[in-house]
Scaffold this motif. Structure first.
Motif, PDB file in Angstrom:
ATOM      1  N   SER A 218      -2.487  -4.275  -3.424  1.00 56.67           N
ATOM      2  CA  SER A 218      -2.036  -3.279  -2.464  1.00 56.67           C
ATOM      3  C   SER A 218      -2.907  -2.021  -2.567  1.00 56.67           C
ATOM      4  N   LYS A 219      -3.279  -1.466  -1.409  1.00 55.01           N
ATOM      5  CA  LYS A 219      -4.137  -0.279  -1.358  1.00 55.01           C
ATOM      6  C   LYS A 219      -3.348   0.961  -0.959  1.00 55.01           C
ATOM      7  N   ARG A 220      -2.086   0.925  -1.187  1.00 54.90           N
ATOM      8  CA  ARG A 220      -1.200   2.029  -0.796  1.00 54.90           C
ATOM      9  C   ARG A 220      -0.578   2.640  -2.041  1.00 54.90           C
ATOM     10  N   VAL A 221      -0.543   3.976  -2.125  1.00 56.07           N
ATOM     11  CA  VAL A 221      -0.070   4.669  -3.324  1.00 56.07           C
ATOM     12  C   VAL A 221       0.901   5.772  -2.920  1.00 56.07           C
ATOM     13  N   VAL A 222       2.053   5.815  -3.591  1.00 55.32           N
ATOM     14  CA  VAL A 222       3.035   6.892  -3.405  1.00 55.32           C
ATOM     15  C   VAL A 222       3.172   7.637  -4.723  1.00 55.32           C
ATOM     16  N   THR A 223       3.068   8.950  -4.678  1.00 60.60           N
ATOM     17  CA  THR A 223       3.056   9.771  -5.889  1.00 60.60           C
ATOM     18  C   THR A 223       4.231  10.740  -5.898  1.00 60.60           C
ATOM     19  N   PHE A 224       4.934  10.785  -7.028  1.00 58.66           N
ATOM     20  CA  PHE A 224       5.960  11.786  -7.295  1.00 58.66           C
ATOM     21  C   PHE A 224       5.499  12.563  -8.527  1.00 58.66           C
ATOM     22  N   ALA A 225       5.047  13.791  -8.327  1.00 65.85           N
ATOM     23  CA  ALA A 225       4.504  14.602  -9.417  1.00 65.85           C
ATOM     24  C   ALA A 225       5.423  15.790  -9.667  1.00 65.85           C
ATOM     25  N   ASN A 226       5.971  15.868 -10.878  1.00 67.22           N
ATOM     26  CA  ASN A 226       6.886  16.951 -11.231  1.00 67.22           C
ATOM     27  C   ASN A 226       6.127  18.132 -11.821  1.00 67.22           C
ATOM     28  N   GLU A 227       6.357  19.308 -11.276  1.00 67.80           N
ATOM     29  CA  GLU A 227       5.776  20.547 -11.800  1.00 67.80           C
ATOM     30  C   GLU A 227       6.852  21.622 -11.761  1.00 67.80           C
ATOM     31  N   GLU A 228       7.376  21.966 -12.954  1.00 63.77           N
ATOM     32  CA  GLU A 228       8.441  22.968 -13.080  1.00 63.77           C
ATOM     33  C   GLU A 228       9.650  22.605 -12.213  1.00 63.77           C
ATOM     34  N   ASP A 229      10.036  21.331 -12.274  1.00 60.01           N
ATOM     35  CA  ASP A 229      11.218  20.783 -11.609  1.00 60.01           C
ATOM     36  C   ASP A 229      11.092  20.676 -10.093  1.00 60.01           C
ATOM     37  N   TYR A 230       9.921  20.947  -9.550  1.00 62.43           N
ATOM     38  CA  TYR A 230       9.643  20.675  -8.145  1.00 62.43           C
ATOM     39  C   TYR A 230       8.817  19.392  -8.075  1.00 62.43           C
ATOM     40  N   ILE A 231       9.309  18.426  -7.316  1.00 65.14           N
ATOM     41  CA  ILE A 231       8.664  17.120  -7.210  1.00 65.14           C
ATOM     42  C   ILE A 231       7.784  17.112  -5.968  1.00 65.14           C
ATOM     43  N   SER A 232       6.492  17.022  -6.176  1.00 62.21           N
ATOM     44  CA  SER A 232       5.549  16.951  -5.058  1.00 62.21           C
ATOM     45  C   SER A 232       5.401  15.497  -4.628  1.00 62.21           C
ATOM     46  N   PHE A 233       5.722  15.233  -3.379  1.00 61.03           N
ATOM     47  CA  PHE A 233       5.602  13.876  -2.839  1.00 61.03           C
ATOM     48  C   PHE A 233       4.315  13.771  -2.029  1.00 61.03           C
ATOM     49  N   ARG A 234       3.490  12.766  -2.348  1.00 54.72           N
ATOM     50  CA  ARG A 234       2.251  12.521  -1.620  1.00 54.72           C
ATOM     51  C   ARG A 234       2.127  11.025  -1.353  1.00 54.72           C
ATOM     52  N   HIS A 235       1.481  10.706  -0.236  1.00 54.04           N
ATOM     53  CA  HIS A 235       1.367   9.316   0.213  1.00 54.04           C
ATOM     54  C   HIS A 235      -0.075   9.061   0.659  1.00 54.04           C
ATOM     55  N   HIS A 236      -0.764   8.131  -0.013  1.00 51.75           N
ATOM     56  CA  HIS A 236      -2.176   7.888   0.260  1.00 51.75           C
ATOM     57  C   HIS A 236      -2.450   6.385   0.413  1.00 51.75           C
ATOM     58  N   VAL A 237      -3.563   6.091   1.057  1.00 52.52           N
ATOM     59  CA  VAL A 237      -4.176   4.761   1.008  1.00 52.52           C
ATOM     60  C   VAL A 237      -5.601   4.945   0.500  1.00 52.52           C
ATOM     61  N   TYR A 238      -6.135   3.894  -0.119  1.00 54.01           N
ATOM     62  CA  TYR A 238      -7.490   4.014  -0.654  1.00 54.01           C
ATOM     63  C   TYR A 238      -8.296   2.760  -0.342  1.00 54.01           C
ATOM     64  N   LYS A 239      -9.602   2.921  -0.404  1.00 54.38           N
ATOM     65  CA  LYS A 239     -10.507   1.790  -0.231  1.00 54.38           C
ATOM     66  C   LYS A 239     -11.826   2.134  -0.894  1.00 54.38           C
ATOM     67  N   TYR A 240     -12.619   1.114  -1.151  1.00 48.16           N
ATOM     68  CA  TYR A 240     -13.936   1.309  -1.756  1.00 48.16           C
ATOM     69  C   TYR A 240     -15.010   1.171  -0.677  1.00 48.16           C
ATOM     70  N   VAL A 241     -15.865   2.172  -0.580  1.00 47.90           N
ATOM     71  CA  VAL A 241     -16.999   2.169   0.343  1.00 47.90           C
ATOM     72  C   VAL A 241     -18.265   2.372  -0.487  1.00 47.90           C
ATOM     73  N   ASP A 242     -19.118   1.331  -0.523  1.00 47.96           N
ATOM     74  CA  ASP A 242     -20.337   1.383  -1.340  1.00 47.96           C
ATOM     75  C   ASP A 242     -20.005   1.702  -2.798  1.00 47.96           C
ATOM     76  N   LYS A 243     -18.960   1.042  -3.288  1.00 48.26           N
ATOM     77  CA  LYS A 243     -18.504   1.188  -4.667  1.00 48.26           C
ATOM     78  C   LYS A 243     -17.976   2.583  -4.992  1.00 48.26           C
ATOM     79  N   GLU A 244     -17.726   3.372  -3.968  1.00 45.88           N
ATOM     80  CA  GLU A 244     -17.123   4.688  -4.137  1.00 45.88           C
ATOM     81  C   GLU A 244     -15.690   4.648  -3.619  1.00 45.88           C
ATOM     82  N   LEU A 245     -14.780   5.241  -4.385  1.00 40.14           N
ATOM     83  CA  LEU A 245     -13.371   5.237  -4.011  1.00 40.14           C
ATOM     84  C   LEU A 245     -13.106   6.335  -2.983  1.00 40.14           C
ATOM     85  N   GLU A 246     -12.539   5.950  -1.859  1.00 44.36           N
ATOM     86  CA  GLU A 246     -12.156   6.909  -0.825  1.00 44.36           C
ATOM     87  C   GLU A 246     -10.634   6.944  -0.727  1.00 44.36           C
TER      88      GLU A 246
END
Length: 294
Positions: A218-246
């Motif tokens: 799966s190339k889909r990532v969901v992130t829950f990052a806690n910083e001082e009790d505030y949860i930052s929600f982020r949603h990304h997809v990724y792929k490799y282009v010429d061996k570089e992660l985008e």
């Protein structure tokens, strides 16, 4: 047929409440057994307060070996099928939602696999919960707003709870992100950062079990990052282009803050036990970090 289903639900609810009521007693006995076991292994004197029951408890230690189930809690009842069966999510809003809240509910539906959205209409909360239970829904998610801005999210785990209440802030929807593209329907990988306290682990489980187990490719990532009790929600997809992660953000994104957890469902919110509640007016509120251990 309806009466049979209602009686069955009532019986299962009573059994769950009973198991939860004896949980503290079983935990106390388990702790006593562990102290006696440690004393025997280290060839030390048994503590004075345990000597009266030491002989009886020592006889039951053989049943508490490595192959035993060990101490169980209400969490084992709540999430016993987690990872075995995919969750089934129902998403709804408060009554009379604005167009922006409807749009946000649609984006939340795209976020969670195996989810469906239902218009709130004039349904009472008990009607919604009963309909979800009848259709084997595992979680009901409700979003709220203030003057057209999404400001709260409620996660109600079925059939018995828990129910977690979150505030939302800095909400940026998908259509507000430039070049957002299409959203993948693959099951996402989850990243949880800095959920190290007991409450942090509890909140992590509530959020984690909303998602099914992903495939390795799966190339889909969901992130829950806690910083001082505030949860930052982020949603990304990724792929490799010429061996570089985008990495590309697909939204939505927002900040969450837990403010209450109850041991029940939404229709029993007034009478359910409160597992934890945020108390901002205590003298030590600014010093405490409830989701992480410093």
């Amino acid at each position: 047929m309806v009466c049979v289903c209602l009686r069955r639900q009532a019986r299962l609810r009573r059994e769950y409440i009973y198991r939860k009521s004896i949980e503290e007693r079983e935990r106390t006995i388990h702790e006593k057994k562990q102290k006696i076991k440690q004393s025997l292994e280290e060839n030390k004197i048994v503590p004075v307060d345990l000597r009266k029951d030491a002989v009886y408890l020592e006889k039951t230690l053989d049943w508490d070996g490595d192959g035993a189930d060990g101490l169980t809690t209400h969490v084992d009842d709540e999430y016993k099928w987690a990872g075995v069966e995919d969750p089934k999510i129902m998403i709804t809003t408060a009554r009379d939602p604005s167009s922006k809240l409807k749009q946000f509910a649609k984006e939340i539906k795209l976020l969670f696999p195996n989810s469906q959205r239902i218009n709130r209409g004039n349904y009472e909360m008990k009607q919604l919960i009963d309909a979800c239970r009848a259709n084997d829904v595992t979680d009901l998610i409700m979003v709220h707003e203030h003057r057209g801005v999404p400001d709260a999210l409620v996660v109600c785990h079925l059939p018995y709870g828990p129910t977690a209440y979150f505030t939302l802030s800095s909400v940026v929807m998908r259509h507000d992100i430039p070049d957002v593209g299409t959203m993948s329907e693959a099951y996402p990988h989850l990243i949880f950062n800095n959920f190290t306290s007991k409450l942090g682990k509890r909140v992590q489980n509530i959020l984690k079990y909303l998602f099914p187990v992903p495939k390795e490719d799966s190339k889909r990532v969901v992130t829950f990052a806690n910083e001082e009790d505030y949860i930052s929600f982020r949603h990304h997809v990724y792929k490799y282009v010429d061996k570089e992660l985008e990495l590309k953000e697909v939204g939505p994104r927002f900040e969450m803050k837990i403010y209450q957890i109850i041991l029940g469902t939404l229709e029993t919110a007034d009478t359910a036990d409160v597992e934890w509640v945020y108390r901002p007016y205590m003298n030590t509120a600014k010093k405490r970090k409830v989701l992480s251990v410093e």
